[in-house]
Design an enzyme around this catalytic site. Structure first.
Site, PDB file in Angstrom:
ATOM      1  N   HIS B 106      11.755  -1.400   4.052  1.00  0.00           N
ATOM      2  CA  HIS B 106      10.559  -0.222   4.275  1.00  0.00           C
ATOM      3  C   HIS B 106      11.885   1.610   5.078  1.00  0.00           C
ATOM      4  O   HIS B 106      12.160   1.913   4.257  1.00  0.00           O
ATOM      5  CB  HIS B 106       9.142  -0.524   5.058  1.00  0.00           C
ATOM      6  CG  HIS B 106       8.314   0.362   5.391  1.00  0.00           C
ATOM      7  ND1 HIS B 106       8.240   1.463   6.881  1.00  0.00           N
ATOM      8  CD2 HIS B 106       8.106   2.141   4.975  1.00  0.00           C
ATOM      9  CE1 HIS B 106       7.918   2.388   6.437  1.00  0.00           C
ATOM     10  NE2 HIS B 106       7.871   2.218   5.753  1.00  0.00           N
ATOM     11  N   HIS B 125       6.673  -1.424  11.275  1.00  0.00           N
ATOM     12  CA  HIS B 125       5.424  -0.884  10.971  1.00  0.00           C
ATOM     13  C   HIS B 125       4.162  -1.968   9.955  1.00  0.00           C
ATOM     14  O   HIS B 125       4.253  -1.809   9.678  1.00  0.00           O
ATOM     15  CB  HIS B 125       5.901  -0.016  10.616  1.00  0.00           C
ATOM     16  CG  HIS B 125       6.516   1.394  10.343  1.00  0.00           C
ATOM     17  ND1 HIS B 125       8.011   0.922   9.855  1.00  0.00           N
ATOM     18  CD2 HIS B 125       6.317   2.040  10.943  1.00  0.00           C
ATOM     19  CE1 HIS B 125       8.339   1.820  10.538  1.00  0.00           C
ATOM     20  NE2 HIS B 125       7.499   2.537  10.957  1.00  0.00           N
TER      21      HIS B 125
HETATM   22  S1  FES Z   1      11.141  -0.366   8.766  1.00  0.00           S
HETATM   23 FE1  FES Z   1      10.114  -3.072   8.716  1.00  0.00          FE
HETATM   24  S2  FES Z   1       7.380  -1.919   8.062  1.00  0.00           S
HETATM   25 FE2  FES Z   1       8.676  -0.787   8.348  1.00  0.00          FE
END
Ligand code: FES
Ligand code: SF4
Lengths: 839, 176
Positions: B106, B125
């Site tokens: 992500h 997140h």
């Molecule tokens: S960096 Fe891992 S969920 Fe956003």
């Protein structure tokens, strides 16, 4: 094995790539993105001077870098007829998302139409008509001619009430100011269509009549208020999944305690602490788990109520706060009415009395103990919630509480009164129009509504789906809606709709296609015999489209210039960065071309008077529609043009616009900051909103008759009804079927294992889902993915609505039985808990 | 063709390929696009060439104890796991050895292993990936599943990584 793209390298954006402003066209948050494009035979390099980031791409980039994009953010699309590389990546400088993408928005590029890379090949490229027993491509001229002839004939012979319309009313993809105006001017300007409904409900009504009638528009604060609030109270919403980057970028910093500096700076002179959060939801969601991980369980209060009992809780909180003397009397005196309202709430158009604080307090009185009994909560938790909402802070300053709600309330029991009861608390505590406050819906799509008056529709508005089931209407125009997936009583609707449209298909089959007059006659005869002629305007083939006789291909955001506003009324322009597929056109221009044709045909039919109503549709571009609609008629619209919006980039301005200064549109950060509300006298109203049990017809009986609550809603991976996701390998690999979360003991009771297909059934119908073991679910309470094509939850939602025609999807009960063992497409799936657990 | 040129060429073909076609493994003529002419789907399975790197020996692995590794270079952290029971895509005598990148796809923050349910989790997140299901994102914000290593084990029990099946966060070519 899990789906993998097997991509280990992407072309680099060159330093001179073209850059367009983009606002994510999926959810209400409206995250800022940019689309970079460049000729297909070129690419940038790893040296800083050769790429758009000015970064050394021969090295690993750090976390949270702007100089990276995922394969899902890349594609090859057409721009002015030529293939170009495109990267659509989140914008670091957008204050909405600060560079965050979500599992939906980060796939915008991959979910674009590309012949080169075979993505979204499902997109409609040509008008289609029913010819020789199947849908066949045709020219715009041919398709529009058929639509206009049949529509004009029916309107001329039977009147406008025989033309039924289903149309989006929102922003983002499949909406926007251009397109709501285009369709609005056709159906509310040129005609006065009364039998019209909106994409996700069976009538043309507001989802939030309650708050509006009280004078409080539903999007009244700004996203920064979530960083400033002492307490956030969120009702029937799961923002981590469905307003993702609003939650991550503005709520989480507050519950983590990271926004303390901002609080101290902007709101000096009062005590500040990390934010607390109250979550009202019968289900333990990933939002609850994330808040606990961030803030510690001591700062999170999950009020896990019995489904549909929100109103009782709110009335008890209102009573308790008033009894404790924690109300904001100055605000009440200054900004709310002192006159008790008239009526008794029995008029279906006004399902509750709008009144003064004193009258509402007396009428809504509910003790904490009574509410505990109804909601299943402990009295202590209710009292704790009242303290967190309203008990003055150390030093005596008023607590700043932001109230947020969405579909759990909107599609929940007794919508009107429940909405009002929550706004009562916000008004009583003076939390509207003030930093750290607000009482807001969180939203689904972005907004983008500008239409001529809909007053002729009336209130309560027509229950369009029921009228269609009852055989009314002769022609049905469907714009970006798929009732088959997103309505209630869906089984019955589909059954009758198919019958009625098949009748017209059979009639069309009996005529030579080229004999246009004979064709129109045959269709009209079939309509007179109970048939329905259906026209579908959409970007992809839909389920309801399978029943239609003409399908018209529309363009989506980025294939046209499109304006919308997000959940804090932030308006931006998504610039056109690629061509629409084939012959597809913006909806506003499709509406204009229908209007042009109808005018000609009505003139030919000798109806010059009606024909004259179709003046004013000579738009050539979507900008023409914008100028005619938003610019000329929206509040503050005179300050807003495409050029100005383009210059405002992904941050735009917050509506309403109030001026244009120094090259910038001046907006409005919060509504009602001056204490004047949206009523004639400027005073907000309280609502006398007595608890009355499960209000919609048939709900209590369902609850008494079936074993499981079939709660339902969205999942973060899936956008809306999955209309694009159905053609996305990443999503369909994860969710080949809609999941139904069940407690393991419940699974054992009905004899199913993880991944097994189950039938969910009740008095309204039946549907299927895939069992997902969920130890955190309450026994007897399931949660099913809503509006998913391979198992439509709406099949088991009964026809009961509130007085104003708001569906009650959430309060659904049914039984569950096994259909089959997990099919092959399910065998590789993970069935582990979705909850993050700090380890 | 010298090695570096070959890499560039393969890379170029790779990014033009439609994912559905690749999954079917179809082969078709490859042509490098030029000018404004329409690009057709390229179906070649061309990949960036990965080094073959010894990450560990089977003897270094304990069931359900993550072993930190890096692949294809030291700036790309990852993990080797012996799960204790066979999984699809597992390697080794028990078909239970897997390797994954531990950089969250992500936004690039580090993933942590949860031995209780054999998942990799992101503190930032809350994304979660299942080590027993090919790195499938159980729930999260990434638009891809977790990059997994192609592993080979030689007769001495040495474990080599030789490929990755998704783009690694923070680099536009898995091999820099
Ligand atoms: S960096 Fe891992 S969920 Fe956003
Ligand atoms: S949070 Fe909503 S607006 Fe933002 S990227 Fe995701 S889907 Fe798009």
């Amino acid at each position: 094995m899990a789906y993998k793209r097997q991509i280990d390298r992407l072309p680099i954006i060159p330093a001179d790539a073209t850059k367009h402003n983009v606002v994510c066209h999926y959810c209400i948050v409206g995250c800022g993105y940019h689309a970079y494009s460049w000729p297909v035979n070129r690419q940038g390099g790893v040296a800083p001077s050769t790429n758009v980031f000015g970064a050394d791409l021969s090295r690993q980039q750090p976390p949270d870098t702007a100089a990276w994009y995922a394969p899902s953010m890349y594609n090859i699309v057409k721009q002015d007829g030529k293939d170009v590389h495109i990267v659509i990546k989140p914008d670091d400088a957008c204050i909405v998302n600060s560079g965050l993408g979500s599992a939906r928005g980060a796939r915008m590029a991959e979910m674009s139409y590309s012949r080169a890379r075979t993505t979204q090949q499902q997109r409609l490229t040509d008008p289609l008509v029913w010819r020789y027993g199947q849908m066949q491509p045709t020219s715009w001229d041919d398709a529009l001619d058929l639509v206009a002839r049949v529509t004009a004939r029916i309107v001329a012979e039977k009147g406008e009430d025989a033309l039924f319309v289903s149309a989006f009313d929102h922003g983002g993809a499949g909406g926007g100011y251009e397109n709501t105006w285009g369709t609005g001017k056709l159906y509310f300007g040129a005609m006065k269509i009364k039998n019209i409904r909106i994409h996700n409900r069976p009538a043309y009504n507001s989802e939030v009549h309650g708050t509006r009638d009280m004078g409080v528009g539903e999007l009244n604060n700004c996203y920064e208020d979530a960083e400033l609030a002492d307490t956030i109270m969120v009702v029937g919403a799961n923002p981590l999944e469905t307003q993702t980057n609003y939650f991550l970028n503005h709520w989480v910093p507050n519950v983590r305690g990271f926004s303390l500096d901002k609080k101290n700076e902007q709101l000096a002179g009062e005590a500040h602490d990390r934010g607390r959060i109250i979550i009202v939801d019968p289900r333990r969601t990933v939002t609850v788990a994330a808040c606990e991980a961030e803030a510690g369980p001591e700062n999170v209060l999950h009020l896990q109520i019995n489904s549909g009992t929100d109103l009782a809780l709110f009335n008890a909180l209102f009573t308790e706060i008033a009894d404790q003397g924690w109300v904001d009397q100055d605000f009440i005196d200054r900004s709310t009415t002192s006159e008790a309202g008239a009526g008794d709430g029995s008029d279906p158009a006004w399902p509750a009395v709008l009144t003064s604080f004193i009258a509402a307090r007396a009428g809504n009185r509910m003790t904490v103990e009574e509410a505990a009994e109804i909601t299943g909560l402990s009295p202590d938790d209710i009292r704790k919630a009242a303290r967190w909402i309203a008990q003055p802070k150390q030093g005596g300053a008023r607590r700043r509480t932001m109230f947020a709600y969405e579909k759990g309330l909107i599609w929940g029991n007794d919508n009107y009164r429940t909405n009002g009861a929550l706004v009562n608390i916000a008004l009583a505590t003076g939390n509207v129009g003030r930093p750290g406050g607000g009482v807001v819906r969180l939203g689904g799509h972005q907004e983008g509504y500008v239409r001529p008056s809909d007053a002729h529709v009336g209130r309560p508005a027509a229950y369009v789906d029921r009228l269609l089931i009852d055989g009314q209407g002769g022609v049905h125009h469907v714009w970006g809606c798929d009732h088959y997936k997103t309505t209630l009583n869906a089984s019955e609707f589909m059954r009758v709709y198919k019958q009625r449209t098949d009748k017209v298909k059979d009639a069309m089959n009996a005529v030579r296609y080229g004999d246009r007059e004979a064709m129109v006659d045959a269709i009209v005869t079939a309509i007179n015999d109970g048939g329905l002629f259906a026209v579908d305007v959409d970007i992809v083939p839909t389920k309801i489209g399978e029943a239609c006789h003409v399908v018209l291909p529309a363009a989506t955001a980025g294939e046209m210039n499109l304006t919308s506003m997000n959940g804090e009324r932030r308006m931006r322009l998504t610039e056109r960065y690629m061509d629409p597929p084939g012959q597809a056109m913006p909806d506003c221009l499709i509406a204009a071309r229908i209007a042009n044709r109808m005018q000609r045909i009505l003139t030919d039919l000798g109806k010059a008077d009606i024909a004259a109503n179709f003046d004013g549709f000579d738009w050539k571009t979507e900008e023409d529609a914008f100028t005619d609609g938003y610019n000329a008629t929206a509040k503050g619209g005179e300050h807003v043009t495409y050029d100005r919006l383009r210059a405002m980039g992904t941050n735009g301005f917050q509506e309403p616009a109030v001026g244009f200064e120094n090259g910038r549109i001046v907006g409005t950060q919060r509504l009602y900051a001056d204490g004047k509300f949206g009523t004639e006298d400027g005073k907000a109203r309280f609502m006398y909103a007595e608890w009355r049990g499960l209000e919609a017809p048939g709900k209590q009986k369902q609850r008494d008759s079936y074993a499981f609550l079939i709660n339902n809603g969205r999942a973060n991976l899936v956008w809306q009804s999955a209309y694009l996701d159905v053609d996305n390998d990443f999503v369909m690999d994860r969710w080949p079927f809609p999941f139904i979360e069940m407690h393991p003991n419940d699974m054992a009771k009905v004899g199913v294992k993880k991944g097994d297909l189950v039938e969910v059934y009740n008095d309204a119908g039946s549907t299927q889902a895939m069992a997902y073991p969920t130890p955190s679910a309450r026994p007897g309470e399931t949660f099913m993915l809503f509006a998913f094509p391979t198992g439509v939850q709406g099949n088991v939602v009964n026809a009961g609505t509130n007085e104003l025609g708001i569906p009650n999807y959430k309060q659904t009960w049914g039984n569950i039985r096994k259909i089959a063992d997990a099919p092959a497409s399910v065998a590789h799936l993970s069935f582990k808990s979705k909850e993050y657990n700090a380890t | 063709m010298p090695r570096c040129e070959r890499l560039i060429d393969m890379g170029r073909r790779q990014f033009l390929r439609g994912s559905a076609i690749a999954a079917a493994g179809a082969a078709a003529a490859v042509s490098v696009p030029s000018g404004a002419q329409e690009v057709r789907t390229q179906a070649a399975m061309a990949r960036v060439e990965y080094p073959s790197i010894r990450l560990a020996n089977i003897a270094d692995l304990t069931i359900n104890r993550p072993l930190e590794v890096a692949f294809p270079d030291d700036d790309a952290p990852g993990v080797l796991l012996k799960l204790g029971s066979r999984v699809e895509g597992g390697t080794g005598p028990d078909e239970d050895i897997v390797g994954f990148s531990t950089t969250c796809p992500h936004k690039g923050f580090p993933l942590l292993y949860n031995a209780d349910d054999r998942t990799l989790n992101c503190r930032n997140h809350y994304s979660r990936f299942d080590c027993e299901a090919g790195g499938q994102q159980i729930w999260g914000h990434a638009a891809q599943n977790l990059p997994q290593y192609a592993l080979r084990i030689d007769e001495n029990g040495d474990i080599y990584a030789e490929g990755v099946d998704e783009l690694l966060y923070g680099r536009l070519s898995n091999v820099l």
